[in-house]
Design a protein around this motif. Structure first.
Motif, short mmCIF file in Angstrom:
data_model
loop_
_atom_site.label_atom_id
_atom_site.label_comp_id
_atom_site.label_asym_id
_atom_site.label_seq_id
_atom_site.Cartn_x
_atom_site.Cartn_y
_atom_site.Cartn_z
N GLU A 59 6.14 19.79 -30.71
CA GLU A 59 4.70 20.05 -30.56
C GLU A 59 4.42 21.01 -29.41
N MET A 60 5.22 20.97 -28.37
CA MET A 60 5.05 21.93 -27.28
C MET A 60 5.41 23.34 -27.72
N ILE A 61 6.40 23.47 -28.62
CA ILE A 61 6.73 24.78 -29.18
C ILE A 61 5.57 25.31 -30.02
N VAL A 62 4.93 24.42 -30.79
CA VAL A 62 3.75 24.82 -31.56
C VAL A 62 2.66 25.36 -30.63
N LEU A 63 2.42 24.67 -29.53
CA LEU A 63 1.39 25.13 -28.59
C LEU A 63 1.77 26.45 -27.94
N GLU A 64 3.04 26.60 -27.59
CA GLU A 64 3.46 27.87 -26.99
C GLU A 64 3.31 29.02 -27.96
N LYS A 65 3.74 28.81 -29.21
CA LYS A 65 3.62 29.87 -30.20
C LYS A 65 2.16 30.18 -30.49
N MET A 66 1.32 29.17 -30.47
CA MET A 66 -0.12 29.39 -30.65
C MET A 66 -0.67 30.28 -29.55
N LEU A 67 -0.37 29.98 -28.28
CA LEU A 67 -0.86 30.80 -27.17
C LEU A 67 -0.29 32.21 -27.24
N GLN A 68 0.97 32.31 -27.59
CA GLN A 68 1.62 33.61 -27.71
C GLN A 68 0.92 34.49 -28.74
N GLN A 69 0.59 33.91 -29.90
CA GLN A 69 -0.02 34.70 -30.97
C GLN A 69 -1.50 34.95 -30.72
N VAL A 70 -2.19 34.03 -30.06
CA VAL A 70 -3.58 34.28 -29.68
C VAL A 70 -3.66 35.47 -28.74
N LYS A 71 -2.75 35.52 -27.78
CA LYS A 71 -2.75 36.63 -26.82
C LYS A 71 -2.37 37.95 -27.50
N ALA A 72 -1.34 37.90 -28.35
CA ALA A 72 -0.89 39.13 -29.02
C ALA A 72 -1.95 39.70 -29.95
N SER A 73 -2.71 38.82 -30.61
CA SER A 73 -3.73 39.27 -31.56
C SER A 73 -5.09 39.52 -30.91
N ARG A 74 -5.20 39.12 -29.63
CA ARG A 74 -6.47 39.24 -28.90
C ARG A 74 -7.61 38.51 -29.61
N CYS A 75 -7.24 37.39 -30.21
CA CYS A 75 -8.24 36.58 -30.92
C CYS A 75 -9.24 36.02 -29.93
N ARG A 76 -10.52 36.11 -30.26
CA ARG A 76 -11.58 35.59 -29.40
C ARG A 76 -12.31 34.40 -30.03
N GLN A 77 -11.92 34.06 -31.26
CA GLN A 77 -12.54 32.91 -31.91
C GLN A 77 -11.85 31.62 -31.48
N ASP A 78 -12.51 30.49 -31.72
CA ASP A 78 -11.94 29.21 -31.33
C ASP A 78 -10.71 28.88 -32.18
N ILE A 79 -9.77 28.16 -31.59
CA ILE A 79 -8.54 27.75 -32.27
C ILE A 79 -8.45 26.23 -32.24
N PHE A 80 -8.24 25.63 -33.42
CA PHE A 80 -8.03 24.19 -33.55
C PHE A 80 -6.54 23.95 -33.78
N VAL A 81 -5.94 23.02 -33.04
CA VAL A 81 -4.53 22.72 -33.21
C VAL A 81 -4.32 21.21 -33.17
N ASN A 82 -3.55 20.69 -34.13
CA ASN A 82 -3.27 19.25 -34.19
C ASN A 82 -2.26 18.86 -33.12
N CYS A 83 -2.47 17.69 -32.54
CA CYS A 83 -1.53 17.15 -31.56
C CYS A 83 -1.54 15.64 -31.71
N THR A 84 -0.36 15.03 -31.82
CA THR A 84 -0.30 13.58 -32.00
C THR A 84 -0.67 12.88 -30.69
N PRO A 85 -1.23 11.68 -30.78
CA PRO A 85 -1.50 10.91 -29.56
C PRO A 85 -0.26 10.68 -28.72
N LEU A 86 0.92 10.58 -29.36
CA LEU A 86 2.15 10.40 -28.59
C LEU A 86 2.38 11.56 -27.63
N THR A 87 2.12 12.77 -28.12
CA THR A 87 2.28 13.95 -27.26
C THR A 87 1.16 14.05 -26.25
#
Length: 428
Positions: A249-277
């Motif tokens: 799940e931390m890899i998912v979050l890192e890849k999400m931030l990486q691609q948000v920055k690369a694409s210069r996305c300015r819209q909101d991003i929703f990402v699933n995360c389990t309560p365990l994490t």
């Protein structure tokens, strides 16, 4: 005292209850079982093979005379029948097997849009705890404990029978934590995915119902294309059972931030995360490191979705971490509202910024007045909590029209757009 080879030699057949189909223990797959799995696949479902094995069988053997062992075995079998019928929705049960020497095996249909990995874990725990409690009332000096494991039947195999057999062996391996080739291959596969960060993110737009504009994107994770772990349900279930869920799940979050920055996305991003994490003691500090690595992304742009099917009870650091996330600027959403075990408890505890209504409420809502009343009730809860509402799984214009007349804030589903690769979609 003469002993039998194993208390887990469960006998020849489980007698059927009214709502569950049972088959003999010999591992020859009869047509009704293959037909049940095939029908589940055709309906768009996954099939999970769940194995329950008696952990303390040696203790049972040493405490019990041979003539009583048969009675104990029959009692355990009967209790599994009764408890499974009460705990699992009969419509989801394909079969309950009594495989000779291999414990109790349950095959169920799984809708990956409605079930979570925690959903299966909670169900297994509930079954074994209830069986144990009922058994100890009959035999106070004995308390059975179980090992559980599960695996999903691969859809794309040439032979469904071979796929069921493989999933069964893998589930036994997960239950026993046996060092065997196929389990080692699974461990190697998930380790390789985590080491190489080999996942792909897809994105589905979240639409403003009033204006039809894209307001946000929900990210969806896929494993390596063409592999058993491509589907998210298999990927996250193996990661969870092998102790690698947090890293994945931390890899998912890192890849999400990486691609948000690369694409210069300015819209909101929703990402699933389990309560365990979210409840991991390292989570907020690890997240701060990722934000430092990918500077320029505002936490206000990110919404963490907490699935309502996952229990947050007993997670020591969960509430503390949620408060820290809010102080950092992140938003919190409760996912799958209306479909989970925890009902509205998660909403009352979290007071989320966004409530996402599960598609089980939305599906065919235009033809079902009770469902529309449920929607209105959830909208009232959201207004009281100060939350925006996202309706999930919109498949047609008729469902969308119900959202419009009820003033639902946001919506997503294939009616608006199917998921596509995140970077490619945002870049266009």
């Amino acid at each position: 005292m003469k002993k039998v080879k194993s208390v887990m030699q469960w006998g020849k057949i489980i007698l059927p209850l009214s709502s569950i189909r049972y088959y003999p223990p010999q591992f020859t797959l009869r047509n009704p079982l293959i037909e049940g799995v095939s029908n589940a696949f055709e309906a768009g479902y996954e099939v999970a093979v769940i194995v329950f094995k008696l952990r303390n069988q040696k203790d049972f053997m040493e405490q019990t005379e041979v003539k009583q062992q048969s009675k104990l075995v029959k009692t355990l079998k009967k209790l599994f029948q009764i408890v499974v019928e009460q705990v699992v929705n009969p419509k989801e049960v394909i079969t309950l097997h009594d495989y000779y020497g291999e414990g109790i095996t349950l095959l169920i249909t799984v809708d990956h849009d409605r079930h979570s990995i925690s959903n299966i874990d909670l169900m297994m725990k509930k079954i074994t705890e209830e069986v144990a409690q009922r058994f100890v009332k009959l035999y106070p000096s004995m308390y059975p404990t179980f090992e559980e494991g599960y695996m999903f039947v691969e859809k794309h195999d040439y032979s469904i029978q071979d796929s069921i057999l493989r999933a069964h062996r893998q589930a036994i391996g997960m239950a026993e934590k046996r060092v065997q080739l196929e389990i080692n291959e699974m461990l190697l596969a998930i380790n390789k995915i985590i080491t190489k960060k080999n996942i792909t993110l897809f994105a589905q737009p979240i639409i403003d119902v009033a204006t039809s504009e894209i307001r946000a994107w929900e990210l969806l994770t896929r494993g390596p294309k063409g592999t058993v772990l491509e589907a998210p349900l298999q990927l996250f279930s193996v990661a969870r059972q092998t102790g690698r869920l947090y890293e994945l799940e931390m890899i998912v979050l890192e890849k999400m931030l990486q691609q948000v920055k690369a694409s210069r996305c300015r819209q909101d991003i929703f990402v699933n995360c389990t309560p365990l994490t979210l409840g991991n003691i390292r989570f907020t500090s690890d997240l701060k490191k990722l934000l430092h690595k990918y500077r320029g992304i505002s936490p206000k742009q990110i919404t963490f979705e907490v699935t309502e099917r996952d229990s947050i009870e007993g997670l020591k650091n969960f509430s503390f971490n949620i408060n820290v996330l809010r102080l950092m600027g992140f938003k919190i959403a409760v996912d799958d509202t209306g479909a989970g075990y925890s009902s509205l408890n998660t909403i009352t505890e979290l007071m989320p910024d966004i409530i996402k209504i599960d598609r089980s409420v939305i599906e065919n809502i235009d033809k079902n007045s009770v469902k529309e009343s449920m929607l209105k009730g959830l909208l009232l809860v959201a207004r009281e909590a100060g939350s925006l509402v996202v309706a999930e799984g919109i498949e047609n214009q008729e469902e969308a029209s119900v959202l419009t007349r009820n003033n639902v804030d946001l919506a997503q589903g294939n009616f608006y757009a199917p998921p596509t690769r995140f970077y490619e979609e945002i870049a266009t």
